[in-house]
Write an enzyme that holds these catalytic residues in place. Structure first.
Site, PDB file in Angstrom:
ATOM      1  N   TYR A   1       1.183  -1.077  -0.349  1.00  0.00           N
ATOM      2  CA  TYR A   1      -0.318  -0.156  -0.100  1.00  0.00           C
ATOM      3  C   TYR A   1       0.821   1.774   0.163  1.00  0.00           C
ATOM      4  O   TYR A   1       0.702   1.475   1.319  1.00  0.00           O
ATOM      5  CB  TYR A   1      -0.784  -0.156   1.446  1.00  0.00           C
TER       6      TYR A   1
ATOM      7  N   GLN B   1       1.794   2.780  -5.649  1.00  0.00           N
ATOM      8  CA  GLN B   1       0.941   2.384  -6.782  1.00  0.00           C
ATOM      9  C   GLN B   1       0.061   1.460  -5.988  1.00  0.00           C
ATOM     10  O   GLN B   1      -1.350   1.957  -6.259  1.00  0.00           O
ATOM     11  CB  GLN B   1       1.379   1.164  -7.688  1.00  0.00           C
TER      12      GLN B   1
ATOM     13  N   ARG C   1       2.408  -7.111   5.566  1.00  0.00           N
ATOM     14  CA  ARG C   1       3.020  -7.710   6.270  1.00  0.00           C
ATOM     15  C   ARG C   1       2.689  -7.101   7.479  1.00  0.00           C
ATOM     16  O   ARG C   1       2.411  -6.784   7.708  1.00  0.00           O
ATOM     17  CB  ARG C   1       4.737  -7.506   5.716  1.00  0.00           C
TER      18      ARG C   1
ATOM     19  N   SER D   1       3.647  -3.940   9.601  1.00  0.00           N
ATOM     20  CA  SER D   1       3.648  -2.371   8.122  1.00  0.00           C
ATOM     21  C   SER D   1       2.984  -1.342   8.810  1.00  0.00           C
ATOM     22  O   SER D   1       1.624  -1.173   9.055  1.00  0.00           O
ATOM     23  CB  SER D   1       2.338  -3.489   7.149  1.00  0.00           C
TER      24      SER D   1
ATOM     25  N   SER E   1       2.234   0.796   6.725  1.00  0.00           N
ATOM     26  CA  SER E   1       0.943   1.657   5.828  1.00  0.00           C
ATOM     27  C   SER E   1      -0.068   0.866   6.176  1.00  0.00           C
ATOM     28  O   SER E   1      -1.481   1.371   5.590  1.00  0.00           O
ATOM     29  CB  SER E   1       1.233   1.517   4.356  1.00  0.00           C
TER      30      SER E   1
ATOM     31  N   ASP F   1       9.799  -3.430  -6.830  1.00  0.00           N
ATOM     32  CA  ASP F   1      10.151  -4.774  -7.139  1.00  0.00           C
ATOM     33  C   ASP F   1      11.110  -5.460  -6.871  1.00  0.00           C
ATOM     34  O   ASP F   1      11.469  -6.565  -6.601  1.00  0.00           O
ATOM     35  CB  ASP F   1      10.994  -3.815  -8.596  1.00  0.00           C
TER      36      ASP F   1
ATOM     37  N   HIS G   1       4.816  -3.400 -13.439  1.00  0.00           N
ATOM     38  CA  HIS G   1       5.862  -3.390 -14.181  1.00  0.00           C
ATOM     39  C   HIS G   1       6.042  -5.257 -14.676  1.00  0.00           C
ATOM     40  O   HIS G   1       6.335  -5.637 -13.594  1.00  0.00           O
ATOM     41  CB  HIS G   1       6.766  -2.252 -12.680  1.00  0.00           C
TER      42      HIS G   1
ATOM     43  N   ASP H   1      10.896   0.934 -20.080  1.00  0.00           N
ATOM     44  CA  ASP H   1      10.968   2.261 -18.873  1.00  0.00           C
ATOM     45  C   ASP H   1      12.547   2.305 -17.861  1.00  0.00           C
ATOM     46  O   ASP H   1      12.532   3.221 -17.755  1.00  0.00           O
ATOM     47  CB  ASP H   1       9.692   1.178 -17.776  1.00  0.00           C
TER      48      ASP H   1
HETATM   49  N1  LIG Z   1       5.694   4.174  -8.058  1.00  0.00           N
HETATM   50  C1  LIG Z   1       5.058   4.750  -9.498  1.00  0.00           C
HETATM   51  O1  LIG Z   1       4.262   5.172  -9.309  1.00  0.00           O
HETATM   52  C2  LIG Z   1       5.106   3.627 -10.287  1.00  0.00           C
HETATM   53  C3  LIG Z   1       4.132   3.378 -11.216  1.00  0.00           C
HETATM   54  C4  LIG Z   1       4.418   2.584 -12.314  1.00  0.00           C
HETATM   55  C5  LIG Z   1       4.623   0.954 -11.881  1.00  0.00           C
HETATM   56  N2  LIG Z   1       4.473   1.358 -10.731  1.00  0.00           N
HETATM   57  C6  LIG Z   1       5.558  -0.199  -9.942  1.00  0.00           C
HETATM   58  O2  LIG Z   1       3.624  -0.798  -9.106  1.00  0.00           O
HETATM   59  C7  LIG Z   1       4.997  -1.158  -7.976  1.00  0.00           C
HETATM   60  C8  LIG Z   1       4.935  -1.197  -6.358  1.00  0.00           C
HETATM   61  O3  LIG Z   1       5.801   0.405  -6.760  1.00  0.00           O
HETATM   62  P1  LIG Z   1       5.431   1.288  -5.463  1.00  0.00           P
HETATM   63  O4  LIG Z   1       6.664   2.513  -5.960  1.00  0.00           O
HETATM   64  O5  LIG Z   1       4.314   1.149  -6.006  1.00  0.00           O
HETATM   65  O6  LIG Z   1       6.180   0.517  -4.855  1.00  0.00           O
HETATM   66  P2  LIG Z   1       6.473   1.161  -2.853  1.00  0.00           P
HETATM   67  O7  LIG Z   1       5.658   2.797  -2.428  1.00  0.00           O
HETATM   68  O8  LIG Z   1       7.610   1.520  -2.232  1.00  0.00           O
HETATM   69  O9  LIG Z   1       6.212   0.037  -2.112  1.00  0.00           O
HETATM   70  C9  LIG Z   1       5.706   0.704  -1.068  1.00  0.00           C
HETATM   71  C10 LIG Z   1       4.642  -0.928  -0.357  1.00  0.00           C
HETATM   72  O10 LIG Z   1       5.421  -1.780  -0.206  1.00  0.00           O
HETATM   73  C11 LIG Z   1       5.195  -3.026   0.751  1.00  0.00           C
HETATM   74  N3  LIG Z   1       6.312  -3.771   0.816  1.00  0.00           N
HETATM   75  C12 LIG Z   1       7.905  -2.954   1.362  1.00  0.00           C
HETATM   76  N4  LIG Z   1       8.520  -4.600   1.514  1.00  0.00           N
HETATM   77  C13 LIG Z   1       7.540  -5.462   1.467  1.00  0.00           C
HETATM   78  C14 LIG Z   1       7.605  -6.585   1.817  1.00  0.00           C
HETATM   79  N5  LIG Z   1       9.093  -7.427   2.271  1.00  0.00           N
HETATM   80  N6  LIG Z   1       6.719  -7.755   1.979  1.00  0.00           N
HETATM   81  C15 LIG Z   1       5.410  -6.901   2.067  1.00  0.00           C
HETATM   82  N7  LIG Z   1       5.086  -5.592   1.596  1.00  0.00           N
HETATM   83  C16 LIG Z   1       6.151  -5.160   1.362  1.00  0.00           C
HETATM   84  C17 LIG Z   1       5.105  -1.681   1.756  1.00  0.00           C
HETATM   85  O11 LIG Z   1       4.528  -2.085   3.298  1.00  0.00           O
HETATM   86  P3  LIG Z   1       5.421  -0.987   4.859  1.00  0.00           P
HETATM   87  O12 LIG Z   1       4.515  -0.551   5.359  1.00  0.00           O
HETATM   88  O13 LIG Z   1       5.284  -2.927   5.274  1.00  0.00           O
HETATM   89  O14 LIG Z   1       7.057  -1.299   4.670  1.00  0.00           O
HETATM   90  C18 LIG Z   1       4.742  -0.511   0.982  1.00  0.00           C
HETATM   91  O15 LIG Z   1       3.067  -0.894   1.643  1.00  0.00           O
HETATM   92  C19 LIG Z   1       6.485  -1.796  -8.701  1.00  0.00           C
HETATM   93  O16 LIG Z   1       6.282  -2.699  -9.090  1.00  0.00           O
HETATM   94  C20 LIG Z   1       6.774  -0.119  -8.556  1.00  0.00           C
HETATM   95  O17 LIG Z   1       7.823  -0.459 -10.567  1.00  0.00           O
HETATM   96  C21 LIG Z   1       5.392   2.342  -9.690  1.00  0.00           C
END
Ligand SMILES: NC(=O)c1ccc[n+]([C@@H]2O[C@H](COP(=O)([O-])OP(=O)(O)OC[C@H]3O[C@@H](n4cnc5c(N)ncnc54)[C@H](OP(=O)(O)O)[C@@H]3O)[C@@H](O)[C@H]2O)c1
Length: 324
Positions: free
Chosen positions: A24, A27, A47, A50, A52, A82, A106, A189
């Site tokens: 959470y 994305q 997890r 967490s 979030s 990722d 992604h 990308d």
């Molecule tokens: N950022 C973007 O706007 C964007 C755009 C297009 C595509 N994407 C793709 O979308 C996907 C997510 O990217 P994001 O940037 O949204 O990620 P992000 O914001 O860094 O994700 C954070 C979330 O992941 C959880 N998390 C972290 N480590 C974890 C673990 N070991 N086990 C379970 N949950 C865990 C975190 O929970 P905690 O609270 O427990 O830390 C938090 O809820 C990726 O594949 C990325 O390439 C992202």
């Protein structure tokens, strides 16, 4: 290339299905909220402990532990960073139901082997082409963000329909969904992040700022010229394309752009871009990403703190009111 919109897509493949959004963050929050507002049964999987989880609960979404969330779902969307997908997939795989559809935003982790999905799973990609904050705000305004979709594994014969229904439910099909593949999306990308918008453009702005300051120009003016105008050109390009943008600016600016642009972005830049693309395809960046995670993000942390201590950043802080 076919661009699909809401009217081309049947939402039925998600009817009565439960979607577990794993993560959470940027994305995860946007997609979970958009799915929920589209009437989809969503659970956020996180997890234990967490940070979030509380935020998701405050937004009115059901939250469950990873294994419970994925075990209860027909569709599981991997929206954690990722670089941890490999460990995360190993953790959730035993809990995935037979015939689950496993989604990604992604192509990286499937293209570069971080995740090797079980054979009975459908595996699809719906990648909004922009940050989660914008995906959510566009959806809330009744608009959408263009996205890319693909299928890597079609175990049930329904993977395409689920991918499209998912892309529709998060609002991407309001703008358009473009067919691609995991490899094409991941490579394009990663290339862009390094060689164009997120890597090269900011470095070009910094280089321009530093050149003007070294030439005796006040930092504030150098900032306004080299950094402050970026939003204006981005908006013009979005509205009119690159040729239309050039027609919309003064003859002075247009001639300057014509004479100067290709002196800076010359053949040597294109050669280095081709090298970046080749290295991406060979998996070099994917290895770097995993090493970065293994070293507790040492390089990223150091780069973040250095970037805060530059003259450019001080100048931004002084004049940031102008951008609010
Ligand atoms: N950022 C973007 O706007 C964007 C755009 C297009 C595509 N994407 C793709 O979308 C996907 C997510 O990217 P994001 O940037 O949204 O990620 P992000 O914001 O860094 O994700 C954070 C979330 O992941 C959880 N998390 C972290 N480590 C974890 C673990 N070991 N086990 C379970 N949950 C865990 C975190 O929970 P905690 O609270 O427990 O830390 C938090 O809820 C990726 O594949 C990325 O390439 C992202």
């Amino acid at each position: 290339m076919e661009i699909l919109r809401d009217g081309d897509i049947d939402p039925a493949p998600l009817a009565g299905k439960r979607v577990a959004v794993v993560g959470y963050g940027n994305q995860g929050r946007a997609q979970a909220l958009n799915l929920n507002d589209s009437g989809i049964d969503v659970v956020v999987g996180l997890r234990g402990g967490s940070a979030s989880g509380r935020e998701a609960e405050m937004a009115g979404l059901p939250v469950a532990l990873l294994e419970d969330a994925v075990a209860s779902a027909n569709v599981v969307m991997m929206l954690a960073p990722d670089e941890i997908h490999s460990a995360l997939y190993c953790e959730i795989e035993p809990h995935l139901r037979h015939d689950t559809a496993l989604g990604f935003s992604h192509g990286l982790s499937v293209r570069f082997g971080f995740v090797e999905p079980r054979a009975d799973l459908d595996v699809f990609l719906v990648a909004p082409k922009g940050p989660g904050t914008a995906l959510r705000s566009l959806y809330s305004e009744g608009k959408g963000m263009i996205g890319v979709w693909a299928v890597a594994q079609d175990a049930t014969g329904m993977a395409r329909n689920i991918a499209l229904a998912y892309g529709r439910a998060i609002g991407c099909a309001r703008a358009g969904l473009i067919a691609s593949s995991f490899a094409e999306e991941a490579e394009a990308d990663l290339f862009n992040e390094q060689a164009v918008v997120w890597g090269a453009v900011p470095e070009l702005l910094v280089a321009g700022f530093e050149t003007l300051v070294a030439g005796g120009v006040a930092p504030e003016l150098a900032y306004l010229e080299c950094v402050g105008e970026l939003k204006l050109i981005a908006e013009l390009i979005e509205e009119r394309g690159i040729a239309g943008m050039r027609e919309a600016i003064s003859n002075t600016a247009e001639l300057g752009a014509l004479l100067g642009g290709q002196r800076i972005v010359d053949a040597s830049v294109r050669e280095r871009m081709a090298k970046v693309l080749e290295e991406v395809r060979q998996g070099r960046f994917a290895r770097e990403l995993r090493q970065e995670e293994a070293s507790a993000y040492e390089r990223l942390e150091s780069a973040r703190s250095q970037a805060r201590q530059t003259l450019l950043e001080e100048t931004f802080q002084r004049i940031s009111g102008a951008y609010k």
